[in-house]
Design a protein around this motif. Sequence first.
Motif, PDB file in Angstrom:
ATOM      1  N   THR A  31       0.852  -1.192   0.000  1.00  0.00           N
ATOM      2  CA  THR A  31       0.000   0.000   0.000  1.00  0.00           C
ATOM      3  C   THR A  31       0.884   1.237   0.000  1.00  0.00           C
ATOM      4  O   THR A  31       2.093   1.163   0.287  1.00  0.00           O
ATOM      5  N   VAL A  32       0.283   2.381  -0.275  1.00  0.00           N
ATOM      6  CA  VAL A  32       1.055   3.630  -0.270  1.00  0.00           C
ATOM      7  C   VAL A  32       1.652   3.874   1.111  1.00  0.00           C
ATOM      8  O   VAL A  32       2.805   4.311   1.247  1.00  0.00           O
ATOM      9  N   ASP A  33       0.885   3.578   2.155  1.00  0.00           N
ATOM     10  CA  ASP A  33       1.375   3.814   3.513  1.00  0.00           C
ATOM     11  C   ASP A  33       2.599   2.965   3.844  1.00  0.00           C
ATOM     12  O   ASP A  33       3.356   3.307   4.760  1.00  0.00           O
ATOM     13  N   GLU A  34       2.789   1.862   3.116  1.00  0.00           N
ATOM     14  CA  GLU A  34       3.925   0.987   3.403  1.00  0.00           C
ATOM     15  C   GLU A  34       5.189   1.392   2.645  1.00  0.00           C
ATOM     16  O   GLU A  34       6.235   0.762   2.811  1.00  0.00           O
ATOM     17  N   LEU A  35       5.087   2.400   1.798  1.00  0.00           N
ATOM     18  CA  LEU A  35       6.255   2.866   1.056  1.00  0.00           C
ATOM     19  C   LEU A  35       7.008   3.926   1.860  1.00  0.00           C
ATOM     20  O   LEU A  35       6.424   4.605   2.713  1.00  0.00           O
ATOM     21  N   ASP A  36       8.300   4.054   1.557  1.00  0.00           N
ATOM     22  CA  ASP A  36       9.039   5.137   2.205  1.00  0.00           C
ATOM     23  C   ASP A  36       8.671   6.464   1.541  1.00  0.00           C
ATOM     24  O   ASP A  36       8.031   6.506   0.496  1.00  0.00           O
ATOM     25  N   GLU A  37       9.076   7.544   2.166  1.00  0.00           N
ATOM     26  CA  GLU A  37       8.645   8.868   1.732  1.00  0.00           C
ATOM     27  C   GLU A  37       9.037   9.161   0.283  1.00  0.00           C
ATOM     28  O   GLU A  37       8.308   9.811  -0.455  1.00  0.00           O
ATOM     29  N   SER A  38      10.183   8.664  -0.147  1.00  0.00           N
ATOM     30  CA  SER A  38      10.653   8.956  -1.504  1.00  0.00           C
ATOM     31  C   SER A  38       9.780   8.286  -2.568  1.00  0.00           C
ATOM     32  O   SER A  38       9.742   8.739  -3.715  1.00  0.00           O
ATOM     33  N   ARG A  39       9.084   7.223  -2.184  1.00  0.00           N
ATOM     34  CA  ARG A  39       8.267   6.499  -3.166  1.00  0.00           C
ATOM     35  C   ARG A  39       6.785   6.885  -3.092  1.00  0.00           C
ATOM     36  O   ARG A  39       6.041   6.613  -4.024  1.00  0.00           O
ATOM     37  N   LYS A  40       6.367   7.475  -1.991  1.00  0.00           N
ATOM     38  CA  LYS A  40       4.944   7.777  -1.823  1.00  0.00           C
ATOM     39  C   LYS A  40       4.438   8.774  -2.861  1.00  0.00           C
ATOM     40  O   LYS A  40       3.273   8.728  -3.262  1.00  0.00           O
ATOM     41  N   SER A  41       5.276   9.687  -3.282  1.00  0.00           N
ATOM     42  CA  SER A  41       4.831  10.721  -4.225  1.00  0.00           C
ATOM     43  C   SER A  41       4.521  10.146  -5.608  1.00  0.00           C
ATOM     44  O   SER A  41       3.738  10.712  -6.365  1.00  0.00           O
ATOM     45  N   ASN A  42       5.141   9.033  -5.939  1.00  0.00           N
ATOM     46  CA  ASN A  42       4.887   8.386  -7.233  1.00  0.00           C
ATOM     47  C   ASN A  42       4.953   6.870  -7.033  1.00  0.00           C
ATOM     48  O   ASN A  42       5.931   6.222  -7.402  1.00  0.00           O
ATOM     49  N   PRO A  43       3.903   6.284  -6.437  1.00  0.00           N
ATOM     50  CA  PRO A  43       3.994   4.887  -5.987  1.00  0.00           C
ATOM     51  C   PRO A  43       4.077   3.853  -7.104  1.00  0.00           C
ATOM     52  O   PRO A  43       4.383   2.696  -6.845  1.00  0.00           O
ATOM     53  N   PHE A  44       3.800   4.273  -8.321  1.00  0.00           N
ATOM     54  CA  PHE A  44       3.860   3.291  -9.417  1.00  0.00           C
ATOM     55  C   PHE A  44       5.175   3.374 -10.197  1.00  0.00           C
ATOM     56  O   PHE A  44       5.402   2.579 -11.105  1.00  0.00           O
ATOM     57  N   LYS A  45       6.008   4.339  -9.865  1.00  0.00           N
ATOM     58  CA  LYS A  45       7.267   4.493 -10.590  1.00  0.00           C
ATOM     59  C   LYS A  45       8.308   3.531 -10.041  1.00  0.00           C
ATOM     60  O   LYS A  45       8.658   3.572  -8.866  1.00  0.00           O
TER      61      LYS A  45
END
Length: 440
Positions: free
Chosen positions: A231-245
């Motif tokens: 999920t988006v919440d499980e990503l680190d901050e650098s990935r949250k802005s573009n979770p599919f990249k």
Amino acid sequence: MKLSGWGRFPTYEARFSAPRTEDSLRERVAEGRVIARGNGRAYGDSAVSISNTVHMGRFNRMISFDGETGQLVAEAGVLAGDIISSFLLRGWFLPVTPGTKFVTLGGMIAADVHGKNHHCDGGFGNFTDWVDVMGPDGAIIRCSREENTNLFCWTLGGMGLTGVIVRAAVRLRPVESGWIRQKMVPTANLGETIDAFEAAQDSTYSVAWIDCLSKGDRLGRSLIMFGEHATVDELDESRKSNPFKCIPKRKLSMPLSPPAALMNGTFVRVFNALYYRNGLRKAGEGLVDWDSYFYPLDAILNWNRIYGRKGFAQFQCVLPLETSHLGLQALLEAISAAGAGSFLAVLKRLGEQSSRFSFPMPGYTLALDFPMSSQTLQLMEQLDEITLEHGGRFYLAKDSRMSAETLWQSDTRTEGFVQMRDDMGLRTIFTSEQSQRLQL
């Protein structure tokens, strides 16, 4: 032209055409003894007809998409990878995927492919709403669970032998990111491997690389990779802005076929030892991108060349739950004794299967690649016998050399499949070299 499956064995001189329209496709069907071919990723001869092989690559349009339900309507020649490229950024992923994204939609339906989530979600057919099939008279029939049900049920896993799949509607899976939360679990032997699978039945994805040349107390040691869509919440901050990249990886390619002698048991044994040791260092949880988790082999283009000019054969069976442990042990002991190890040795837990002729059943499926040789063929016959003794059956999308007697003995559904083909007048129109060999 010379034609084979992905395993490059067997190879035939076959008549090949690539129609652009339904009318030209209809003309090819009218000639009979025809089989549709997608991207040639079936391993053996299931998509080859010496008389009339029809490439569906030009039927590759995506027709419509419902953003509320995730239903995609597309032609049969659309690649799985193109579906991912088009819809992942919009929050949708394939509901079920095999180990390569270079397969077509029609191929996934014809083989009713299974993935790492079969124990939870079943096969690709579970997410197929309807299929348009061109029959022996050239008419296109829409079939589903409510309409022309008999044709629909036999088409899922019917290996293209119920007609030419022209287009279909399938439901994609909503996801929040392009990342997989992976948990790597090393196991010391086969017992630990099965126990770990059974203890993690609620994990959406699971797959194990198994060391097929280990012996004794280490027989069946594995690296199991459990996975969940992050999920988006499980990503680190650098990935949250573009979770599919996800960072695209540079593709390697096998430029030529190495000498077959390099693929000997000693080489594979050393590779397996190093691979297992490397897996021990990676044990635990972490994030991996979708491409690395689902399609590690796609990172090496033309990897089928690694087995040399003679090609390779894949053995894939499924054993019922009650005999899986003993059956897998017998299979691994036979392979280890033969010294004919495989780089690709994959173990998965399968669940319930509702379609009429699809491969899976509740139990464990083992898949192994072997370089083609007379010794390989002898070993695979031995593996066939062990599978039969333990009530298992075989995956037609991977088969290239099984006998009709073995198939008919392993799968009591075969008689019904052939009877359906006779009743519907399909048997002389839709044929492959595999269907001829297996008397389907």
